[in-house]
Design an enzyme around this catalytic site. Structure first.
Site, PDB file in Angstrom:
ATOM      1  N   ASP A   1     -15.945  46.878  -1.532  1.00  0.00           N
ATOM      2  CA  ASP A   1     -14.778  46.758  -2.398  1.00  0.00           C
ATOM      3  C   ASP A   1     -15.204  46.374  -3.823  1.00  0.00           C
ATOM      4  O   ASP A   1     -16.145  46.956  -4.365  1.00  0.00           O
ATOM      5  CB  ASP A   1     -13.826  45.732  -1.770  1.00  0.00           C
TER       6      ASP A   1
ATOM      7  N   HIS B   1     -11.043  48.255   7.163  1.00  0.00           N
ATOM      8  CA  HIS B   1     -11.684  47.827   5.931  1.00  0.00           C
ATOM      9  C   HIS B   1     -12.409  46.489   6.072  1.00  0.00           C
ATOM     10  O   HIS B   1     -13.286  46.178   5.261  1.00  0.00           O
ATOM     11  CB  HIS B   1     -10.624  47.715   4.834  1.00  0.00           C
TER      12      HIS B   1
END
Length: 327
Positions: A101, A301
């Site tokens: 990220d 994620h």
């Protein structure tokens, strides 16, 4: 856990918190939002036991590291400066960097500005910058946010609104968003809500803890840090997206020169919705030295926590390959 050493240092104008374990070649782990250094806690001891010095740190604005108020303090020079400054503070010329990220995007930026200080990159979930050369990220977010709830627009359109809502309910937000981002939920369902919806209302109600990959105590690590720091620093990474977009434009179409390994997951929302069509097919164009691409099934994620053993095993394999290159 007993072998972790918590340290605090002045790095690039920040009071930075980092955690260190082991001796040997340096591996630096960088997290995203809304995580902290603790999201790597299952990888730290295994990598250290394999003969590495492992350092994971709280990104600027998150956890126990300083949180500048001005979003401009989250641009490329600042976030790359944090990585270079940490390297300098640790007394190392180079390191292997792994990230997810926003942490990974800063690593990608460093690869263009200081490739000589990077041995390799291990990227999780985000194969490259989510970069549209024709349209800025926040302009796209505004268009999407006018049609349905969209978290980037919610975070950036009315500074202060999102901050206040999330700061008032750190436990509720973190438990909801961790579940929504995991492979146990389809995050895109959050976008089915109308534009005026608040994020806490758009997120699903999570099942009671413990989950298969997260305990009450583990959630408490994140809650304690964000209850103390608030979420404004993390949200400022979003508010600086257009600024970083402009700063990256000169590298458009230039392959990343650092040896690159990629770990994705089958149900990751970023791979599904934020990197265009078939992002993995573009990797050979984006990296001049692509070493491996691995996809972990049934994970989302939060992959380094959801499928910690598989992620750790792959990272150790990549590190071994770097240590013993084929002839």
């Amino acid at each position: 856990m007993a072998e972790w050493v918590h340290r605090y240092a002045r790095v690039n104008g920040l009071d930075m918190h980092y955690v260190e374990q082991g001796e040997g070649p340096l591996v630096i782990l960088a997290h995203g939002f809304p995580q902290t250094w603790f999201s790597w806690h299952r990888q730290i001891p295994a990598i250290a036991a394999a003969g590495y010095r492992v350092v994971t740190f709280d990104q600027r604005g998150m956890g126990q590291t300083s949180a500048p108020v001005d979003p401009a303090a989250y641009d490329v020079p600042h976030t790359v400066g944090d990585l270079v400054g940490l390297l300098d503070h640790l007394g190392e010329q180079t390191a292997i960097f792994a990230g997810l990220d926003f942490g990974l995007f800063a690593i990608y930026d460093m690869a263009y500005h200081h490739p000589e200080r990077m041995t390799a990159i291990i990227g999780l979930e985000n194969p490259a910058w989510p970069h549209d050369p024709q349209r800025s990220p926040l302009a796209e977010a505004a268009d999407l946010g006018a049609r349905h709830f969209y978290h980037l627009h919610y975070f950036t359109a009315q500074p202060g609104v999102a901050d206040a809502a999330l700061n008032a309910a750190p436990r509720a937000f973190l438990s909801k968003v961790f579940y929504a981002l995991s492979g146990d939920y389809h995050y895109i369902n959050v976008w089915k809500h109308p534009p005026e919806t608040a994020y806490l209302e758009a997120l699903p109600e999570p099942p009671p803890l413990p989950w298969a990959w997260l305990s009450e105590l583990e959630l408490e690590y994140f809650v304690n840090d964000y209850a103390r720091s608030g979420f404004t620093g993390g949200l400022n990474w979003y508010r600086a997206m257009d600024l970083r977009w402009q700063q990256r434009r000169r590298f458009e179409g230039v392959p990343n020169p650092v040896p690159f390994y990629f770990i994705g997951s089958e149900n990751d929302t970023d791979l599904e919705a934020f990197h265009g069509e078939d992002p993995l097919a573009k990797l050979h164009q984006q990296y001049s030295d692509l070493r491996a691409v691995e996809i972990i099934p049934h994970a989302g994620h939060m992959v380094q926590m959801e499928r910690a053993a598989e992620v750790t095993q792959l990272m150790l394999r990549f590190l071994y390959e770097l240590k013993t290159p084929s002839s």
